[in-house]
Design an enzyme around this catalytic site. Structure first.
Site, PDB file in Angstrom:
ATOM      1  N   HIS A 147       0.958  -0.915  -0.005  1.00  0.00           N
ATOM      2  CA  HIS A 147      -0.070  -0.067  -0.156  1.00  0.00           C
ATOM      3  C   HIS A 147       0.955   1.207  -0.036  1.00  0.00           C
ATOM      4  CE1 HIS A 147      -2.295  -3.027   2.681  1.00  0.00           C
ATOM      5  NE2 HIS A 147      -3.451  -2.304   1.967  1.00  0.00           N
TER       6      HIS A 147
ATOM      7  N   ASP B  57       2.438   2.002   3.403  1.00  0.00           N
ATOM      8  CA  ASP B  57       3.325   1.113   3.890  1.00  0.00           C
ATOM      9  C   ASP B  57       4.873   1.446   3.624  1.00  0.00           C
ATOM     10  OD1 ASP B  57       1.148  -0.441   4.105  1.00  0.00           O
ATOM     11  OD2 ASP B  57       1.563  -1.746   2.452  1.00  0.00           O
TER      12      ASP B  57
HETATM   13  C1  XLS Z   1      -7.414  -6.762   4.865  1.00  0.00           C
HETATM   14  C2  XLS Z   1      -6.967  -7.083   3.635  1.00  0.00           C
HETATM   15  C3  XLS Z   1      -5.869  -6.178   3.116  1.00  0.00           C
HETATM   16  C4  XLS Z   1      -5.737  -6.113   1.511  1.00  0.00           C
HETATM   17  C5  XLS Z   1      -5.027  -5.026   0.970  1.00  0.00           C
HETATM   18  O1  XLS Z   1      -8.202  -7.506   5.390  1.00  0.00           O
HETATM   19  O2  XLS Z   1      -6.615  -8.563   3.367  1.00  0.00           O
HETATM   20  O3  XLS Z   1      -4.458  -6.530   3.659  1.00  0.00           O
HETATM   21  O4  XLS Z   1      -5.148  -7.297   1.015  1.00  0.00           O
HETATM   22  O5  XLS Z   1      -5.594  -3.829   1.103  1.00  0.00           O
END
Ligand code: XLS
Ligand code: NI
Ligand code: NI
Length: 443
Positions: free
Chosen positions: A108, A111
């Site tokens: 993201h 991140d």
């Molecule tokens: C949360 C999601 C997130 C997505 C990416 O539950 O799995 O981590 O994979 O935004």
């Protein structure tokens, strides 16, 4: 073999690259099943599985939970300056990813580098880190499986992002997605993900569901059109999840998302990213969600993890269930593989897993169990009667009146005549236990 790269500091000192040593090895820092270049069903394991490291869990997840603060104290999280700190984190990330022989990573926007409320500054910082990542990708050969924008953590998104009742918030989400798409494209990202964490509602009393869903569709069209104009050739993935953090998420499960994509004319550009723990939260098995996606030609990618039998939230543990994954690999192989995506470890080590090695053990376990499932599924398809048994269950539709029915040649009256003429149907076993034994025999 992936080239190991480190920055100025070595963050995982004394840990060598993880290599395949086979079943006779008792080295806990080696693969026993994952042999990247081994050919299975016409492709190497590396090509089938396309493993990715999830930046957020591995390099930002601090072990904090609603009841307590961080337990994972990172050496790469020390510097004052946000960009310098982000570069340290990226050094650590690429060192880990290359030591693990992971061919891909996912992130993201937030991140990679800390975001503030200053849009222009966020864009500048992200671009600096993208330039840094690009260099590291070139040095190592590691690639970006997908990028995404975090549209759920900031307070402004408490009522949703693209489904927020306030247009001003939606515009902020647009700014963030634009920058995340630019970053993904600059890094040669192969896909782009939308997970709608707060795209849903907490209470229908204050929610116009229809209007919110229309906004979401418009927003996705804008993002898709922008990315295509910039030359992005990859696939967009929607990642279904029924709830958490919203009470009800609009991307509930694979079938719901299929209906949504169809309704709003998005099927040409979007596929699904199926996450194990999201499937189970929706009251389905992982296999069910994969099969629904495959049936509609939407099986794009996987977020690999597992939930917990005893509690009802997204625990995001590393996968370790060989039966579940063998059944999953059967569906993936039978449907011709993942379309554009790979297997992203959207999984985190536990709060009390505080050794540097724990992150390695977690990924070794996850990669080995998928490799083993791939080999097992391939053997089942090649050697067992699994496919034949399932096919034979439908033999009555292969000829005669059954085939006529399938071809739309019969009326309801015809069905009655057939039933009348042929008496009571034979009792035919579904052979479930036999098939479960087949799976276990090849494991
Ligand atoms: C949360 C999601 C997130 C997505 C990416 O539950 O799995 O981590 O994979 O935004
Ligand atoms: Ni996920
Ligand atoms: Ni999740």
């Amino acid at each position: 073999m992936t080239k190991v790269i480190t920055g100025d500091t070595t963050f995982f000192k004394g840990i060598d690259q993880i290599k395949y040593e086979g079943l006779n090895s008792d080295n806990p820092l080696a693969f026993r099943w994952y042999d990247a270049d081994r050919v299975v069903a016409g492709k190497t394991m590396k090509e089938h599985l396309r493993f990715a490291c999830a930046y957020w869990h591995s390099f930002n997840g601090t072990g904090a939970d609603p009841f307590g603060g961080p337990t994972h104290i990172f050496d790469w999280d020390k510097k004052e300056d946000p960009v310098a700190r982000a570069k340290d984190k990226m050094d650590a990330a690429f060192e880990f990813i290359t030591k693990m022989q992971l061919p891909y990573y996912c992130f993201h926007d937030v991140d990679v580098v800390d975001y503030t409320n200053d849009i222009a500054e966020n864009e500048r910082h992200l671009q600096q880190l993208v330039a840094y990542a690009k260099q590291k990708q070139e040095e190592s050969g590691v690639k970006l499986l997908w990028g995404t924008a975090n549209l759920f953590s900031h307070a402004r998104y408490m009522n949703g992002a693209a489904t927020n009742p306030n247009f001003h918030v939606l515009a902020h989400a647009g700014a963030q997605v634009k920058a995340a798409l630019d970053a993904t494209i600059a890094l040669g990202g192969e896909n782009y993900v939308f997970w709608g964490g707060r795209e849903g509602y907490m209470s229908l009393l204050n929610t116009n569901m229809k209007r919110e869903q229309e906004h979401l569709a418009k927003f996705l069209h804008l993002a898709k059109d922008y990315a295509r104009q910039q030359g992005f050739k990859g696939t967009f993935f929607i990642e279904p999840k029924p709830c958490e953090p919203s009470k009800h998420q609009y991307d509930y499960d694979a079938a719901t998302v299929k209906g949504f994509l169809q309704e709003f004319d998005l099927l040409d550009d979007f596929k699904l990213n199926i996450e194990v723990n999201h499937a189970t939260l929706a009251g389905h098995t992982f296999q069910h969600e994969l099969q629904v996606a495959a049936n509609h030609n939407l099986l794009g990618s996987i977020d690999a993890n597992r939930g917990d039998y005893q509690n009802g939230w997204d625990t995001d543990q590393f996968p370790n269930d060989i039966n579940e994954l063998t059944e999953a690999m059967l569906i993936i192989l039978e449907s011709g593989g993942l379309q554009g995506g790979g297997i992203n470890f959207d999984a985190k080590i536990r709060r009390n897993s505080t050794d540097k090695l724990d992150l390695f053990y977690a990924h070794i376990g996850g990669m080995d169990i998928f490799a083993r499932a791939l080999l097992t599924a391939d053997q089942i398809l090649q050697k067992s009667d699994y496919l034949a048994i399932r096919k034979n269950r439908y033999a009555a539709f292969d000829e005669g009146a059954g085939a006529d029915f399938e071809h739309g040649k019969l009326t309801l009256d015809d069905l009655r005549s057939f039933a009348l003429a042929n008496g009571e149907p034979e009792t035919i076993s579904g052979k479930q236990e036999y098939l479960e034994n087949v799976i276990n025999r090849y494991i």
